[in-house]
Design an enzyme around this catalytic site. Structure first.
Site, PDB file in Angstrom:
ATOM      1  N   HIS A   1     -10.579   7.270   1.855  1.00 25.23           N
ATOM      2  CA  HIS A   1      -9.287   7.006   1.225  1.00 25.23           C
ATOM      3  C   HIS A   1      -9.149   5.943   0.164  1.00 25.23           C
ATOM      4  O   HIS A   1      -9.978   5.184   0.173  1.00 25.23           O
ATOM      5  CB  HIS A   1      -8.139   6.804   2.415  1.00 25.23           C
ATOM      6  CG  HIS A   1      -8.373   5.640   3.196  1.00 25.23           C
ATOM      7  ND1 HIS A   1      -9.337   5.179   3.862  1.00 25.23           N
ATOM      8  CD2 HIS A   1      -7.806   4.313   2.789  1.00 25.23           C
ATOM      9  CE1 HIS A   1      -9.399   3.846   4.398  1.00 25.23           C
ATOM     10  NE2 HIS A   1      -8.349   3.531   3.661  1.00 25.23           N
TER      11      HIS A   1
ATOM     12  N   ASP B   1       0.707  -1.277  -0.046  1.00 30.76           N
ATOM     13  CA  ASP B   1       0.064  -0.086   0.010  1.00 30.76           C
ATOM     14  C   ASP B   1       0.894   1.145  -0.121  1.00 30.76           C
ATOM     15  O   ASP B   1       0.560   2.359   0.745  1.00 30.76           O
ATOM     16  CB  ASP B   1      -0.939   0.116   1.139  1.00 30.76           C
ATOM     17  CG  ASP B   1      -1.932  -1.190   1.170  1.00 30.76           C
ATOM     18  OD1 ASP B   1      -2.040  -2.083   0.370  1.00 30.76           O
ATOM     19  OD2 ASP B   1      -2.641  -1.108   2.137  1.00 30.76           O
TER      20      ASP B   1
ATOM     21  N   CYS C   1      -1.871  -2.311   7.924  1.00 32.12           N
ATOM     22  CA  CYS C   1      -1.699  -3.307   6.779  1.00 32.12           C
ATOM     23  C   CYS C   1      -0.556  -4.223   6.713  1.00 32.12           C
ATOM     24  O   CYS C   1      -0.488  -5.536   6.273  1.00 32.12           O
ATOM     25  CB  CYS C   1      -2.061  -2.566   5.522  1.00 32.12           C
ATOM     26  SG  CYS C   1      -3.830  -1.677   5.338  1.00 32.12           S
TER      27      CYS C   1
ATOM     28  N   ASP D   1      -4.784  -0.917  -1.565  1.00 33.50           N
ATOM     29  CA  ASP D   1      -5.883  -0.576  -1.035  1.00 33.50           C
ATOM     30  C   ASP D   1      -6.810  -0.162  -2.268  1.00 33.50           C
ATOM     31  O   ASP D   1      -6.487   0.763  -2.938  1.00 33.50           O
ATOM     32  CB  ASP D   1      -5.850   0.461   0.003  1.00 33.50           C
ATOM     33  CG  ASP D   1      -6.493   0.143   1.428  1.00 33.50           C
ATOM     34  OD1 ASP D   1      -6.751  -1.052   1.500  1.00 33.50           O
ATOM     35  OD2 ASP D   1      -6.603   0.827   2.027  1.00 33.50           O
TER      36      ASP D   1
ATOM     37  N   LYS E   1      -7.230  -5.011  -2.455  1.00 39.00           N
ATOM     38  CA  LYS E   1      -7.760  -5.298  -1.303  1.00 39.00           C
ATOM     39  C   LYS E   1      -9.020  -4.309  -0.988  1.00 39.00           C
ATOM     40  O   LYS E   1      -8.672  -3.067  -1.089  1.00 39.00           O
ATOM     41  CB  LYS E   1      -6.771  -5.712  -0.053  1.00 39.00           C
ATOM     42  CG  LYS E   1      -6.044  -4.707   0.249  1.00 39.00           C
ATOM     43  CD  LYS E   1      -5.106  -5.154   1.074  1.00 39.00           C
ATOM     44  CE  LYS E   1      -3.802  -4.206   1.644  1.00 39.00           C
ATOM     45  NZ  LYS E   1      -4.690  -3.212   2.543  1.00 39.00           N
TER      46      LYS E   1
ATOM     47  N   HIS F   1     -10.898   0.938  -2.327  1.00 40.16           N
ATOM     48  CA  HIS F   1     -12.056   0.840  -1.923  1.00 40.16           C
ATOM     49  C   HIS F   1     -13.329   1.511  -2.712  1.00 40.16           C
ATOM     50  O   HIS F   1     -12.895   2.426  -3.679  1.00 40.16           O
ATOM     51  CB  HIS F   1     -12.354   1.519  -0.488  1.00 40.16           C
ATOM     52  CG  HIS F   1     -11.386   1.050   0.750  1.00 40.16           C
ATOM     53  ND1 HIS F   1     -11.503  -0.057   0.982  1.00 40.16           N
ATOM     54  CD2 HIS F   1     -10.258   1.718   1.119  1.00 40.16           C
ATOM     55  CE1 HIS F   1     -10.482  -0.298   2.046  1.00 40.16           C
ATOM     56  NE2 HIS F   1      -9.867   0.883   2.089  1.00 40.16           N
TER      57      HIS F   1
END
Length: 204
Positions: free
Chosen positions: A81, A8, A151, A46, A106, A48
């Site tokens: 974020h 990340d 993470c 990441d 993820k 989202h």
């Protein structure tokens, strides 16, 4: 065979980002140097959706840092974020990506957060990272990136549970440190679980 897992290193986790890790940008040159020592490099990202349940903005009256129960799991609420397709979700422009074999995204399920590069926080959603590594003969992993107390920590712990000899590269990670001493507490947790703590200069 060994692999480097870069966790990340995205704009939103770097200074000026939505969920900035203090001094997070200082690890980028170190990670670039480390990559030269590995034939096998992968990264996590990441990724989202805007309606993700871990975002405080999606819960009326809730603030960043408060806790809720999300899909049966105690969940801290974060600033919005690493939204899919946003500049904040992109890897930092100075991070070398040429050697990467794959990127594992993820946090794509709005109903559950996902810190680890291997599994979501319910330990049900599988990114495919473990299978990919094992299919390529990887037995040993070195983990670096952001953030050490979330993470990175959970990627290290899941690496151990998946049977990999697992190392944390100490100088190539930084912590969010929402609470004082989170960095040290995470380090102790990883070490007690069986992780080796190494420095980038000691990697052969």
């Amino acid at each position: 065979m060994k692999a480097l897992i870069i966790v990340d290193v995205q704009n939103d986790f770097l200074p000026g980002g939505a969920l900035a890790v203090k001094e997070g940008d200082q690890i980028i040159p170190i990670i670039n140097q480390i990559q030269e020592k590995f034939d096998f490099v992968v990264a996590t990202q990441d990724w989202h959706p805007e309606d993700h349940g871990s975002f405080a903005a999606n819960h009326s009256g809730k603030e960043v840092g408060e806790f809720i129960i999300l899909n049966g799991v105690n969940q801290i609420l974060w600033p919005t974020h690493c939204v899919q397709g946003s500049l904040g979700a992109e890897f930092h422009k100075d991070l070398m990506t040429e050697k990467w074999k794959a990127v594992f995204q993820k946090g794509t399920n709005p109903l559950v957060d996902s810190y680890s590069g291997f599994f979501d926080n319910n330990n049900k959603g599988d990114t495919g990272l473990s299978k990919f590594l094992k299919n390529n003969g990887i037995e040993e992993v070195f983990v670096c990136g952001l953030a050490e107390d979330y993470c990175v920590k959970f990627t290290v712990l899941d690496g151990l549970s998946e049977g990999f000899k697992t190392h944390l590269i100490l100088d190539a990670t930084r912590a969010v440190n929402i609470y004082e001493n989170d960095f040290a507490k995470a380090m102790i947790e990883m070490k007690n679980a069986g992780a080796n703590i190494v420095h980038s200069t000691n990697i052969e």
